[in-house]
Design a protein around this motif. Structure first.
Motif, mmCIF file in Angstrom:
data_model
loop_
_atom_site.group_PDB
_atom_site.id
_atom_site.type_symbol
_atom_site.label_atom_id
_atom_site.label_comp_id
_atom_site.label_asym_id
_atom_site.label_seq_id
_atom_site.Cartn_x
_atom_site.Cartn_y
_atom_site.Cartn_z
ATOM 1 N N THR A 204 0.688 -1.093 -0.038
ATOM 2 C CA THR A 204 -0.030 0.053 -0.110
ATOM 3 C C THR A 204 0.811 1.288 -0.073
ATOM 4 O O THR A 204 1.896 1.169 0.070
ATOM 5 C CB THR A 204 -0.893 -0.094 1.287
ATOM 6 N N LYS A 205 0.362 2.443 -0.108
ATOM 7 C CA LYS A 205 0.920 3.667 -0.046
ATOM 8 C C LYS A 205 1.921 4.050 -1.141
ATOM 9 O O LYS A 205 3.069 4.520 -0.767
ATOM 10 C CB LYS A 205 1.353 3.999 1.510
ATOM 11 N N ALA A 206 1.667 3.411 -2.004
ATOM 12 C CA ALA A 206 2.668 3.597 -3.435
ATOM 13 C C ALA A 206 2.351 4.730 -4.036
ATOM 14 O O ALA A 206 2.093 4.948 -5.192
ATOM 15 C CB ALA A 206 2.924 2.380 -4.336
ATOM 16 N N ASP A 207 2.799 5.813 -3.398
ATOM 17 C CA ASP A 207 2.751 7.321 -3.963
ATOM 18 C C ASP A 207 3.609 8.214 -3.170
ATOM 19 O O ASP A 207 4.046 7.884 -2.031
ATOM 20 C CB ASP A 207 1.171 7.819 -3.797
ATOM 21 N N LYS A 211 6.658 6.029 -2.849
ATOM 22 C CA LYS A 211 6.716 5.438 -4.147
ATOM 23 C C LYS A 211 7.929 4.404 -4.179
ATOM 24 O O LYS A 211 7.622 3.174 -4.641
ATOM 25 C CB LYS A 211 6.513 6.463 -5.145
ATOM 26 N N ALA A 214 7.755 1.650 -1.828
ATOM 27 C CA ALA A 214 6.804 0.644 -2.102
ATOM 28 C C ALA A 214 7.317 -0.378 -3.152
ATOM 29 O O ALA A 214 7.307 -1.419 -3.107
ATOM 30 C CB ALA A 214 5.689 1.215 -2.658
ATOM 31 N N GLU A 243 2.025 -3.081 -6.242
ATOM 32 C CA GLU A 243 1.996 -1.992 -5.561
ATOM 33 C C GLU A 243 0.434 -1.377 -5.754
ATOM 34 O O GLU A 243 -0.144 -1.260 -6.930
ATOM 35 C CB GLU A 243 2.948 -0.923 -6.036
ATOM 36 N N SER A 245 -2.032 2.369 -4.579
ATOM 37 C CA SER A 245 -2.300 3.540 -3.946
ATOM 38 C C SER A 245 -3.750 3.972 -3.904
ATOM 39 O O SER A 245 -4.526 4.233 -4.784
ATOM 40 C CB SER A 245 -1.844 4.949 -4.484
ATOM 41 N N SER A 246 -4.343 3.735 -2.401
ATOM 42 C CA SER A 246 -5.599 4.217 -2.231
ATOM 43 C C SER A 246 -6.032 5.803 -2.657
ATOM 44 O O SER A 246 -6.993 5.951 -3.087
ATOM 45 C CB SER A 246 -6.154 3.647 -0.889
ATOM 46 N N HIS A 247 -5.083 6.626 -2.320
ATOM 47 C CA HIS A 247 -5.339 7.889 -2.428
ATOM 48 C C HIS A 247 -5.452 8.117 -3.714
ATOM 49 O O HIS A 247 -6.174 9.252 -4.246
ATOM 50 C CB HIS A 247 -4.287 8.489 -1.669
ATOM 51 N N GLN A 248 -4.536 7.723 -4.495
ATOM 52 C CA GLN A 248 -4.427 8.068 -6.189
ATOM 53 C C GLN A 248 -5.118 6.996 -6.858
ATOM 54 O O GLN A 248 -5.414 7.336 -8.014
ATOM 55 C CB GLN A 248 -2.970 8.180 -6.595
ATOM 56 N N THR A 250 -4.632 4.225 -7.868
ATOM 57 C CA THR A 250 -3.790 3.465 -8.894
ATOM 58 C C THR A 250 -3.762 1.868 -8.433
ATOM 59 O O THR A 250 -3.566 1.557 -7.109
ATOM 60 C CB THR A 250 -2.433 4.018 -9.051
#
Length: 341
Positions: A204-207, A211, A214, A243, A245-248, A250
């Protein structure tokens, strides 16, 4: 929360629930979670009635990961992404509730703001009430009720503590392990057993600033998984590591493609139905175990005997294994169940 004393209208409730009525589903889950004998019997009759209508099956996805990984954020984001594509989503969050008060320490609906307000989603904490393995067979009942209410996908999210991770894997079709970006040494902190249960690993959190970390974490876990034996009936190269990214938002499309591919493979190769039958037997065994324990602890004489035995163990008078056998002999000789089934 206890159910009202009025008799449950099984026929009406089962009909409404099958038609997707959320209030009926919520009441049915509360009924199944109740410790009252009459409620438990009503819940069993309700599930029998639903089964007679033709049992539905959802895709059951178990989710686990260390605290702070972003499991709830992922479920909120991914679940919303799925509802936008026409899927109905149910989320059962395993709640390590207090054994004294039964109160929750989780705020799943506040952490899943999108799904909590989504008409195609249903979010519900599933209390453990100190059950062995971090779940109870009532979690299985809740999963079944969500399936019969017409949800396409049921997420079962653990709090990432105790043995609930592996227990949830035993009631899931696909078990997903979520991990945060971490340094190489932290790889050792992940239990091998959980890794062996995982069907899919998501970093997670691949941003942003994480990035690159991750990407390294994904490579490290992918390499580590090569040393694990492939699950029987699974295609080569599983489990895979991605990988996200919940926020982005992706990686969500890739995750869904992988879930569908794994579901299709297992159904085509017969593994899906074998696992479902095994899970039904595990449900039976768990239900018998928990019901018998509740029956014993609900009897005054038997409970007093157990308290006295515990006190002897604490004083070092007897050993637990021998004490357990002696307590069972005493219970068998002096006690008959209060409720006859």
């Amino acid at each position: 929360m206890q159910m009202a004393d009025s008799i449950v209208d099984i026929e009406r409730t089962s009909r409404l629930l099958r038609n997707g009525d959320r209030k009926s589903l919520a009441r049915a889950i509360t009924l199944a979670e109740s410790a009252r004998g009459e409620d438990r019997e009503s819940a069993a009759r309700l599930m029998d009635a639903l089964h007679s209508m033709g049992s539905r099956q959802s895709l059951r996805i178990g989710l686990t990961g260390p605290p702070g990984t972003g499991k709830s954020t992922f479920v909120d984001c991914f679940g919303s992404w799925l509802t936008e594509r026409g899927k109905k989503i149910a989320v059962l969050a395993i709640d390590p509730s207090s054994s004294r008060t039964g109160g929750s320490i989780l705020g799943d609906k506040t952490r899943m703001e999108q799904l909590a307000q989504n008409s195609n989603a249903f979010v519900r904490p599933s209390p453990t009430r100190n059950a062995s393995g971090g779940i109870s067979h009532r979690t299985r009942e809740s999963v079944y009720l969500c399936e019969q209410a017409g949800f396409d996908i049921v997420f079962i999210e653990t709090a990432g503590v105790g043995q609930s991770e592996t227990s949830v894997s035993e009631m899931s079709d696909i078990f997903v392990l979520l991990l945060p970006p971490a340094a190489g040494d932290e790889l050792q902190g992940v239990k091998r057993g959980i890794m062996e249960y995982a069907d899919l690993v998501l970093v997670t959190k691949a941003d942003g600033d994480l990035k690159r970390a991750a990407g390294r974490t994904r490579s490290e876990y992918a390499s580590a998984l090569h040393f694990f034996s492939r699950k029987r009936h699974d295609p080569p190269g599983r489990p895979k590591v991605f990988e996200i990214s919940s926020h982005q938002k992706t990686g969500l499309d890739i995750v869904w493609e992988e879930l569908v591919a794994l579901e299709t493979w297992r159904k085509d190769n017969g593994a899906w139905h074998i696992v479902r039958r095994r899970q039904a037997i595990q449900w039976l065994e768990a239900a018998i175990h928990e019901s018998l324990l509740e029956e014993i602890l609900g009897h005054t004489e038997a409970r007093q005997l157990l308290i006295e035995t515990e006190q002897k163990i604490q004083r070092g008078k007897i050993m637990p294994a021998g004490a357990a056998l002696e307590a069972l002999r005493s219970i068998r000789s002096r006690w008959k169940p209060v409720n006859e089934y």
